[in-house]
Design an enzyme around this catalytic site. Structure first.
Site, mmCIF file in Angstrom:
data_model
loop_
_atom_site.group_PDB
_atom_site.id
_atom_site.type_symbol
_atom_site.label_atom_id
_atom_site.label_comp_id
_atom_site.label_asym_id
_atom_site.label_seq_id
_atom_site.Cartn_x
_atom_site.Cartn_y
_atom_site.Cartn_z
ATOM 1 N N SER A 26 -3.834 -15.122 -0.475
ATOM 2 C CA SER A 26 -2.789 -14.762 0.477
ATOM 3 C C SER A 26 -2.934 -13.275 0.760
ATOM 4 O O SER A 26 -3.512 -12.535 -0.035
ATOM 5 C CB SER A 26 -1.400 -15.099 -0.065
ATOM 6 O OG SER A 26 -1.192 -14.502 -1.335
ATOM 7 N N GLU A 28 -1.134 -9.550 2.373
ATOM 8 C CA GLU A 28 0.059 -8.806 2.783
ATOM 9 C C GLU A 28 -0.306 -7.799 3.866
ATOM 10 O O GLU A 28 -1.293 -7.074 3.754
ATOM 11 C CB GLU A 28 0.661 -8.073 1.588
ATOM 12 C CG GLU A 28 1.893 -7.237 1.976
ATOM 13 C CD GLU A 28 2.468 -6.451 0.816
ATOM 14 O OE1 GLU A 28 2.997 -7.108 -0.100
ATOM 15 O OE2 GLU A 28 2.378 -5.210 0.827
ATOM 16 N N ASP A 120 13.698 -1.203 -2.266
ATOM 17 C CA ASP A 120 13.798 0.155 -2.796
ATOM 18 C C ASP A 120 15.145 0.762 -2.433
ATOM 19 O O ASP A 120 15.569 0.708 -1.270
ATOM 20 C CB ASP A 120 12.672 1.025 -2.232
ATOM 21 C CG ASP A 120 11.301 0.534 -2.672
ATOM 22 O OD1 ASP A 120 11.201 -0.003 -3.788
ATOM 23 O OD2 ASP A 120 10.336 0.677 -1.893
ATOM 24 N N HIS A 273 -3.368 -12.529 -4.441
ATOM 25 C CA HIS A 273 -2.631 -11.956 -3.314
ATOM 26 C C HIS A 273 -3.204 -10.561 -3.051
ATOM 27 O O HIS A 273 -3.247 -9.724 -3.962
ATOM 28 C CB HIS A 273 -1.144 -11.855 -3.647
ATOM 29 C CG HIS A 273 -0.285 -11.389 -2.517
ATOM 30 N ND1 HIS A 273 0.007 -12.183 -1.434
ATOM 31 C CD2 HIS A 273 0.353 -10.214 -2.290
ATOM 32 C CE1 HIS A 273 0.787 -11.523 -0.594
ATOM 33 N NE2 HIS A 273 1.002 -10.319 -1.095
#
Length: 299
Positions: A26, A28, A120, A273
């Site tokens: 996968s 990002e 965050d 990932h």
């Protein structure tokens, strides 16, 4: 010594050759802020899409402008590609009502995968009272999403200690998360020890290693400083003297990541990932090494 090194490399390569494509990847991406970055993003999406990733995730900022860009990227991926889009979703600066409405909107538009994060905290903000496990419960109340959460082999910066961090991960899984994606790391033993500790704690969900292919070591040091990730001395030495040599940095970064995935694959890892930073080259090369090949559509 040279013989043992060659033998070790042969064993790793043999292990990879025996996987027979039994690997899930996968990717990002992050929402672009300029036309140039947007062009880079979509060229990277097009380059990596033929590798048939399990999903592609898009990060999510704490302010509305970044959030809007995230939604736009998700919608375009959903509408113009065959990829499974997985938006990041955070609790920061959003009420439960807003999050429920957004989750309903995502489900109605065909989104089935979400990466659920606390997010965050803005500088000077109060101690949080809502956490990622609360977001997982909220998403579960809306629809049957496939939910990924974050895991930290080297401990979250805000955690009191490693055990408290592990308990928090178990809360997220018990709340309904399907899998956990780790923060990037370079100490493979830290990931393997963490995976073992998860098993002992009763966490049965997949702990997917997050891999960051490095091309900019100074940027890496900034990332690591914010996320409590240790940069081994050997990695410093690998990039020493290469500040003005991007071509060699690229080769070194690819070599480091390829060695990592070889060892992890031998340790039974089947899902990876990749934090692409919107660049396709290194991630594509690493996937090729893992035996992930472009999928040819049936005629």
């Amino acid at each position: 010594m040279a013989f043992h090194h060659a033998q070790h490399a042969q064993i790793l390569n043999q292990s990879l050759s025996e996987l027979n494509g039994d690997i899930n990847v996968s990717f990002e991406f992050f929402p672009p802020a300029t036309p140039e970055m947007e062009s880079l993003l979509w060229s990277s999406v097009q380059r990596l899409a033929p590798l048939a990733p399990k999903f592609v995730s898009v990060t999510y900022g704490a302010n509305s402008g970044v959030r809007d860009r995230t939604h736009n990227v998700i919608e375009r991926i959903q509408q113009q590609t065959d990829l499974v889009a997985a938006p990041h979703l955070t609790l920061v600066d959003a009420s439960d009502e807003e999050l429920i409405a957004l989750a309903q909107q995502y489900w109605q538009s065909g989104i089935r995968n979400i990466v659920a994060l606390r997010g965050d905290l803005p500088a000077g903000s109060a101690k949080p009272t809502r956490f990622a496990c609360d977001l997982v419960k909220l998403l579960r109340s809306v629809a049957d999403f496939d939910i990924s959460v974050a895991a930290y082999p080297e401990v979250h910066p805000d955690a009191a200690n490693a055990q408290a961090d592990l308990i928090n991960l178990k809360r997220k899984i018990d709340a309904g998360a399907n899998s956990a994606i780790t923060q990037f790391f370079f100490d493979i033993e830290s990931y393997l020890r963490f995976r073992d500790r998860c098993v002992v704690a009763g966490i049965e969900a997949e702990i997917i290693p997050g891999i960051l292919p490095v091309t900019n070591f100074n940027q890496l040091k900034r990332f690591a400083g914010m996320t409590n990730v240790a940069i081994p001395a050997w990695l410093h030495r690998q990039f020493e003297g290469l500040d003005d040599d991007p071509a060699t940095r690229q080769l070194v970064g690819a070599n480091v990541a390829i060695d990592m995935v070889k060892v992890l694959a031998r340790e039974g890892v089947k899902d990876f990932h990749f934090y692409t930073l919107n660049r396709a080259e290194l991630t594509y090369a690493i996937c090729h090494t893992l035996g992930v090949r472009p999928q040819v559509a049936a005629q």
